[in-house]
Write an enzyme that holds these catalytic residues in place. Structure first.
Site, PDB file in Angstrom:
ATOM      1  N   ASP A  68       0.872  -1.158   0.000  1.00 15.17           N
ATOM      2  CA  ASP A  68       0.000   0.000   0.000  1.00 15.17           C
ATOM      3  C   ASP A  68       0.910   1.209   0.000  1.00 15.17           C
ATOM      4  O   ASP A  68       1.989   1.193   0.608  1.00 15.17           O
ATOM      5  CB  ASP A  68      -0.947   0.011   1.199  1.00 15.17           C
ATOM      6  CG  ASP A  68      -2.129   0.960   0.967  1.00 15.17           C
ATOM      7  OD1 ASP A  68      -2.631   1.038  -0.178  1.00 15.17           O
ATOM      8  OD2 ASP A  68      -2.546   1.635   1.926  1.00 15.17           O
ATOM      9  N   THR A  69       0.474   2.213  -0.726  1.00 13.22           N
ATOM     10  CA  THR A  69       1.277   3.418  -0.883  1.00 13.22           C
ATOM     11  C   THR A  69       0.407   4.625  -0.626  1.00 13.22           C
ATOM     12  O   THR A  69      -0.765   4.646  -0.998  1.00 13.22           O
ATOM     13  CB  THR A  69       1.859   3.505  -2.316  1.00 13.22           C
ATOM     14  OG1 THR A  69       2.755   2.407  -2.504  1.00 13.22           O
ATOM     15  CG2 THR A  69       2.619   4.802  -2.537  1.00 13.22           C
ATOM     16  N   GLY A 149      -0.626   7.546 -11.125  1.00 12.30           N
ATOM     17  CA  GLY A 149      -0.979   8.180  -9.858  1.00 12.30           C
ATOM     18  C   GLY A 149      -0.549   9.635  -9.818  1.00 12.30           C
ATOM     19  O   GLY A 149      -0.816  10.399 -10.742  1.00 12.30           O
ATOM     20  N   TYR A 150       0.146   9.999  -8.759  1.00 12.56           N
ATOM     21  CA  TYR A 150       0.577  11.382  -8.549  1.00 12.56           C
ATOM     22  C   TYR A 150       1.930  11.694  -9.196  1.00 12.56           C
ATOM     23  O   TYR A 150       2.485  12.771  -9.005  1.00 12.56           O
ATOM     24  CB  TYR A 150       0.668  11.680  -7.042  1.00 12.56           C
ATOM     25  CG  TYR A 150      -0.660  11.632  -6.325  1.00 12.56           C
ATOM     26  CD1 TYR A 150      -1.439  12.779  -6.191  1.00 12.56           C
ATOM     27  CD2 TYR A 150      -1.137  10.447  -5.773  1.00 12.56           C
ATOM     28  CE1 TYR A 150      -2.654  12.748  -5.522  1.00 12.56           C
ATOM     29  CE2 TYR A 150      -2.356  10.406  -5.109  1.00 12.56           C
ATOM     30  CZ  TYR A 150      -3.103  11.555  -4.988  1.00 12.56           C
ATOM     31  OH  TYR A 150      -4.319  11.525  -4.329  1.00 12.56           O
ATOM     32  N   LYS A 171      13.276   5.815 -11.416  1.00  9.11           N
ATOM     33  CA  LYS A 171      12.224   5.885 -10.396  1.00  9.11           C
ATOM     34  C   LYS A 171      12.375   4.729  -9.406  1.00  9.11           C
ATOM     35  O   LYS A 171      12.254   4.923  -8.189  1.00  9.11           O
ATOM     36  CB  LYS A 171      10.840   5.845 -11.057  1.00  9.11           C
ATOM     37  CG  LYS A 171       9.703   5.928 -10.059  1.00  9.11           C
ATOM     38  CD  LYS A 171       8.343   5.809 -10.732  1.00  9.11           C
ATOM     39  CE  LYS A 171       7.241   5.769  -9.693  1.00  9.11           C
ATOM     40  NZ  LYS A 171       5.935   5.441 -10.259  1.00  9.11           N
ATOM     41  N   HIS A 176       9.956   5.281  -3.516  1.00 10.35           N
ATOM     42  CA  HIS A 176       9.426   4.622  -2.334  1.00 10.35           C
ATOM     43  C   HIS A 176       9.179   3.132  -2.559  1.00 10.35           C
ATOM     44  O   HIS A 176       9.600   2.307  -1.753  1.00 10.35           O
ATOM     45  CB  HIS A 176       8.125   5.310  -1.927  1.00 10.35           C
ATOM     46  CG  HIS A 176       7.196   5.530  -3.096  1.00 10.35           C
ATOM     47  ND1 HIS A 176       7.487   6.411  -4.118  1.00 10.35           N
ATOM     48  CD2 HIS A 176       6.023   4.964  -3.428  1.00 10.35           C
ATOM     49  CE1 HIS A 176       6.517   6.391  -5.013  1.00 10.35           C
ATOM     50  NE2 HIS A 176       5.616   5.510  -4.623  1.00 10.35           N
ATOM     51  N   ARG A 177       8.508   2.781  -3.662  1.00  7.50           N
ATOM     52  CA  ARG A 177       8.205   1.366  -3.915  1.00  7.50           C
ATOM     53  C   ARG A 177       9.485   0.597  -4.176  1.00  7.50           C
ATOM     54  O   ARG A 177       9.671  -0.507  -3.686  1.00  7.50           O
ATOM     55  CB  ARG A 177       7.219   1.229  -5.085  1.00  7.50           C
ATOM     56  CG  ARG A 177       6.724  -0.208  -5.260  1.00  7.50           C
ATOM     57  CD  ARG A 177       5.575  -0.325  -6.243  1.00  7.50           C
ATOM     58  NE  ARG A 177       4.391   0.349  -5.726  1.00  7.50           N
ATOM     59  CZ  ARG A 177       3.931   1.523  -6.171  1.00  7.50           C
ATOM     60  NH1 ARG A 177       4.507   2.142  -7.163  1.00  7.50           N
ATOM     61  NH2 ARG A 177       2.857   2.068  -5.629  1.00  7.50           N
TER      62      ARG A 177
END
Length: 192
Positions: A68-69, A149-150, A171, A176-177
């Protein structure tokens, strides 16, 4: 090793598969016949990741991992956070979400934010979590056509381009992922 990634988001599957070593094969929810929406009713990002992994294990019997992000914007007291995917409503539209966020930041000088991903793994009856955080800034206009997404409004610290403008490899390196999945991979490599 075969393991289920508890998501229907093909962008996430592509991103994560590109990080995994060749001895780890991902099965998608579709591959295991899971067509339903897995509940995400927890008040935290970590809680939602754990809930999704537990659901797959309990209902389908597979070892799995789920993520989950959330995007947490400092000037908005952590919004959209756990509601990132449905910030502008249950339709889960990325443009609507970005437009709402940009509107809510119009009068804010502090545009600092971070993405946070938590990966929850259930393997051999044990549960583990791995967290990745990427600090950055919300820019004022969408830029780029990659990512999801963002990504078009998030610029990681130290970059002059958004996540939608940089390569997937870049990326994954700073995002984060990618950070959370790398911790997962390091752990799985100890289980060969």
């Amino acid at each position: 090793m075969k393991i289920v990634f508890a998501t229907n988001n093909q962008n996430k599957v592509k991103e994560v598969q590109s990080l995994l070593p060749s001895h780890i094969t991902i099965l998608s929810l579709k591959d295991i016949g899971c067509e339903e929406d897995i509940p995400e009713t927890q008040p935290t990002i970590e809680g939602n990741a754990i809930q999704k992994a537990q659901y797959v294990k309990e209902h389908y019997g597979y070892d799995c991992f789920a993520d989950d992000t959330g995007l947490e914007v400092h000037a908005l007291n952590g919004e959209p956070g756990v509601f990132s995917a449905r910030y502008a409503g249950s339709q889960r539209n990325a443009d609507d979400n970005m437009n709402k966020l940009l509107h809510n930041l119009e009068d804010k000088e502090d545009r600092s934010a971070h993405f946070k991903t938590v990966v929850a793994l259930i393997l051999n009856g044990e549960q583990h979590t791995f967290t990745g955080i990427c600090e950055g800034t919300i820019i004022k206009k969408k830029k780029g056509d990659k990512g999801f997404g963002y990504d078009p409004i998030f610029m990681a610290n130290g970059f002059s381009e958004t996540f939608s403008q940089i390569s997937l490899a870049e990326k994954n390196r700073v995002g984060h992922r990618g950070k959370a999945v790398q911790k997962l991979i390091d752990f799985l490599n100890t289980k060969k």
